[in-house]
Motif scaffolding. Structure first.
Motif, mmCIF file in Angstrom:
data_model
loop_
_atom_site.group_PDB
_atom_site.id
_atom_site.type_symbol
_atom_site.label_atom_id
_atom_site.label_comp_id
_atom_site.label_asym_id
_atom_site.label_seq_id
_atom_site.Cartn_x
_atom_site.Cartn_y
_atom_site.Cartn_z
ATOM 1 N N ARG A 147 0.846 -1.191 0.000
ATOM 2 C CA ARG A 147 0.000 0.000 0.000
ATOM 3 C C ARG A 147 0.876 1.234 0.000
ATOM 4 N NH1 ARG A 147 -4.239 -1.201 4.873
ATOM 5 N NH2 ARG A 147 -4.667 -3.351 4.295
ATOM 6 N N THR A 153 -5.085 5.766 -0.592
ATOM 7 C CA THR A 153 -4.210 4.612 -0.408
ATOM 8 C C THR A 153 -4.383 3.724 -1.625
ATOM 9 O OG1 THR A 153 -4.697 4.721 1.945
ATOM 10 C CG2 THR A 153 -3.600 2.750 1.151
ATOM 11 N N GLY A 211 7.300 5.056 2.783
ATOM 12 C CA GLY A 211 5.901 5.329 2.514
ATOM 13 C C GLY A 211 5.148 4.166 1.922
ATOM 14 N N TRP A 254 5.293 15.042 -1.504
ATOM 15 C CA TRP A 254 5.233 15.336 -0.088
ATOM 16 C C TRP A 254 6.621 15.577 0.511
ATOM 17 C CZ3 TRP A 254 2.263 11.906 -2.736
ATOM 18 C CH2 TRP A 254 0.875 12.094 -2.647
ATOM 19 N N TRP A 262 7.725 11.236 4.059
ATOM 20 C CA TRP A 262 7.261 9.978 3.464
ATOM 21 C C TRP A 262 7.205 8.913 4.540
ATOM 22 C CZ3 TRP A 262 6.057 9.084 -1.696
ATOM 23 C CH2 TRP A 262 6.284 10.160 -2.544
ATOM 24 N N ASP A 263 6.002 8.526 4.940
ATOM 25 C CA ASP A 263 5.881 7.426 5.886
ATOM 26 C C ASP A 263 4.513 6.780 5.677
ATOM 27 O OD1 ASP A 263 4.104 9.280 7.167
ATOM 28 O OD2 ASP A 263 5.826 10.128 8.165
ATOM 29 N N THR A 264 4.283 5.706 6.409
ATOM 30 C CA THR A 264 3.049 4.951 6.182
ATOM 31 C C THR A 264 1.934 5.353 7.137
ATOM 32 O OG1 THR A 264 3.852 3.258 7.661
ATOM 33 C CG2 THR A 264 4.259 2.943 5.322
ATOM 34 N N SER A 291 -0.221 7.818 7.168
ATOM 35 C CA SER A 291 -1.498 8.331 6.672
ATOM 36 C C SER A 291 -2.238 7.319 5.816
ATOM 37 C CB SER A 291 -1.249 9.597 5.865
ATOM 38 O OG SER A 291 -0.417 9.284 4.780
ATOM 39 N N LEU A 292 -1.652 6.139 5.590
ATOM 40 C CA LEU A 292 -2.333 5.136 4.756
ATOM 41 C C LEU A 292 -3.423 4.463 5.569
ATOM 42 C CD1 LEU A 292 0.818 3.450 3.249
ATOM 43 C CD2 LEU A 292 -0.526 5.257 2.238
ATOM 44 N N LEU A 293 -4.217 3.658 4.910
ATOM 45 C CA LEU A 293 -5.244 2.867 5.591
ATOM 46 C C LEU A 293 -4.537 1.932 6.568
ATOM 47 C CD1 LEU A 293 -8.302 2.357 5.391
ATOM 48 C CD2 LEU A 293 -7.766 0.459 3.885
ATOM 49 N N ASP A 294 -5.037 1.863 7.809
ATOM 50 C CA ASP A 294 -4.408 1.075 8.875
ATOM 51 C C ASP A 294 -2.987 1.522 9.188
ATOM 52 O OD1 ASP A 294 -5.802 -1.902 7.379
ATOM 53 O OD2 ASP A 294 -6.709 -0.515 8.812
ATOM 54 N N LYS A 315 12.239 10.817 5.346
ATOM 55 C CA LYS A 315 11.793 9.533 4.803
ATOM 56 C C LYS A 315 11.974 8.470 5.871
ATOM 57 C CE LYS A 315 14.567 10.571 1.233
ATOM 58 N NZ LYS A 315 15.259 10.497 -0.044
ATOM 59 N N ARG A 316 10.957 7.631 6.050
ATOM 60 C CA ARG A 316 11.046 6.590 7.080
ATOM 61 C C ARG A 316 10.959 5.214 6.440
ATOM 62 N NH1 ARG A 316 8.795 10.617 10.173
ATOM 63 N NH2 ARG A 316 9.528 10.697 12.305
ATOM 64 N N GLN A 317 11.964 4.380 6.737
ATOM 65 C CA GLN A 317 11.950 3.001 6.235
ATOM 66 C C GLN A 317 12.158 2.102 7.442
ATOM 67 O OE1 GLN A 317 15.153 3.560 3.366
ATOM 68 N NE2 GLN A 317 13.945 2.362 1.944
ATOM 69 N N HIS A 318 11.180 1.275 7.774
ATOM 70 C CA HIS A 318 11.229 0.501 9.023
ATOM 71 C C HIS A 318 11.509 1.476 10.165
ATOM 72 C CE1 HIS A 318 10.879 -3.142 6.766
ATOM 73 N NE2 HIS A 318 11.904 -2.797 6.022
ATOM 74 N N ASN A 319 12.584 1.339 10.925
ATOM 75 C CA ASN A 319 12.810 2.315 11.990
ATOM 76 C C ASN A 319 13.928 3.296 11.646
ATOM 77 O OD1 ASN A 319 15.090 0.770 12.356
ATOM 78 N ND2 ASN A 319 14.979 0.840 14.569
ATOM 79 N N LEU A 320 14.331 3.319 10.376
ATOM 80 C CA LEU A 320 15.395 4.237 9.977
ATOM 81 C C LEU A 320 14.786 5.531 9.468
ATOM 82 C CD1 LEU A 320 18.388 4.734 9.019
ATOM 83 C CD2 LEU A 320 17.724 3.671 6.897
ATOM 84 N N ARG A 335 15.581 8.914 7.371
ATOM 85 C CA ARG A 335 16.539 9.555 6.473
ATOM 86 C C ARG A 335 16.094 10.988 6.247
ATOM 87 N NH1 ARG A 335 15.620 5.784 1.847
ATOM 88 N NH2 ARG A 335 16.806 7.239 0.607
#
Lengths: 187, 163
Positions: free
Chosen positions: A72, A131, A160, B62, B65-67, B69-72, B105-110, B112
């Motif tokens: 997603r 999404t 993201g 944007w 960049w992270d997850t 605001s996505l669904l769930d 930018k967020r990837q797992h717990n990193l 950037r």
């Protein structure tokens, strides 16, 4: 610190985390590695110098009929690119690529809020957060292939993008059923 | 109101055309993310500033960049607060050196952190500040932080148009 046989796996596959800083070694080192434990081998004695991915115990790998990866994101182009990347990696590892598809519409989360901080109820502002989804399926994997593949995929997930993995494994018939089958076939 | 009373009284009365007006004209206009034109036309705008917010996802992208605001998506509020903190910290530590927005930018717990800097201080000081920012942010946010900074000679390089 880490046993010798694990040293080859202690480096992340693609992303390298900087460990030493101006104020000394970064003490958050244990937070940096994702999924290193999945490469654990049971006995140190079985691999003195060379490193191998085989497990020392006699336990057989679980077989997976299929793995479905759902991704997603807020951008469909990023999902397309990530799908190309995972399918290419699967092809290089010899994994059969199943159905890769995306639902035609995204999920819209819409909000209608008041535009002004005080009064002016008739004037609103609408926001929406989209999404986008994508599904990728890979078929007929062994447990070790799956672990390697997923580890590689997940380390290179772009920012993201959320990943959900669904695994379908193949199990033997429970013993009660297989006994009754054997009894029937003898008769 | 008038139209309602007219219809109730009798059926042969022709209902007049009623015009309405609204009194809150000031609230109609949009003013977020837009810059006013100066008489001398010399105000510099970066590409990001020149495109109003309705161009997000069309001409703009944007800044974080992270997850969340996505669904769930989890932890939206805490992530936003962390973003605000990171942006304030970076703007303050690298004083008047940022020529672009700070991208997180967020990837797992990193985490950037990316951005374009002006070459206003010598490179030795820059290296020190990179190490300092990475260490302190990693200590406060409790996750690995990497800075990916690019430098540019002067601010004019990031100016898109003058308004």
């Amino acid at each position: 610190m880490l046993p010798r046989c694990l040293r080859a796996f202690s480096k992340p596959l693609c992303i390298s985390f900087q460990e030493s800083g101006i104020l000394g070694k970064n003490l958050n080192r244990h937070l940096q590695f994702v999924g290193v434990n999945s490469f654990s081998s049971t006995r140190m004695s079985c691999m003195p110098q060379d490193v191998s991915l085989e497990k020392c115990s006699g336990k057989k790998d679980t077989l997976y009929k299929s793995v479905e990866i759902e991704i997603r994101s807020g951008e469909p182009a990023v999902l397309l690119s990530y799908e190309w990347f995972t399918s290419y990696a699967a092809k290089q590892l010899g994994i059969t690529i199943g159905k890769c598809w995306a639902p035609p519409k995204a999920h819209h989360n819409r909000l209608t809020l008041l535009k002004s901080i005080h009064i002016y109820k008739k004037h609103r502002v609408q926001y929406e957060i989209r999404t986008y989804f994508r599904h990728m399926t890979y078929e007929r994997l062994t447990e070790s292939t799956l672990k390697t593949f997923l580890e590689y995929i997940q380390r290179n997930v772009p920012e993201g993008v959320a990943v959900k993995v669904t695994k379908k494994s193949v199990l033997n018939l429970p013993s009660s059923l297989s006994d009754s089958v054997r009894r029937l076939s003898i008769q | 109101m008038l139209r309602l009373t007219a219809s109730i009284t009798s059926s042969n009365i022709i209902v007049p055309q009623l015009r309405q007006f609204h009194a809150s004209a000031v609230c109609c206009k949009l003013q977020s993310g837009r810059y006013k034109i100066t008489p001398k036309r010399d105000r510099p705008l970066t590409y990001e500033m020149a495109n109003p917010p309705y161009y997000i996802a069309h001409r703009k992208s944007w800044n974080s960049w992270d997850t969340t605001s996505l669904l769930d998506g989890q932890r939206a509020a805490e992530t936003s607060v962390e973003d605000v903190f990171i942006r304030r910290f970076m703007t303050g530590t690298w004083h008047d050196l940022f020529c672009s927005e700070i991208i997180i930018k967020r990837q797992h717990n990193l985490i950037r952190i990316a951005g374009i800097l002006r070459q206003g201080i010598p490179s030795r000081k820059m290296y020190f500040l990179i190490g300092y920012s990475e260490e302190l942010l990693a200590n406060w946010l409790q996750c690995p932080v990497k800075l990916e900074l690019q430098t540019v000679e002067n601010k004019e390089a990031t100016v898109f148009k003058h308004i």
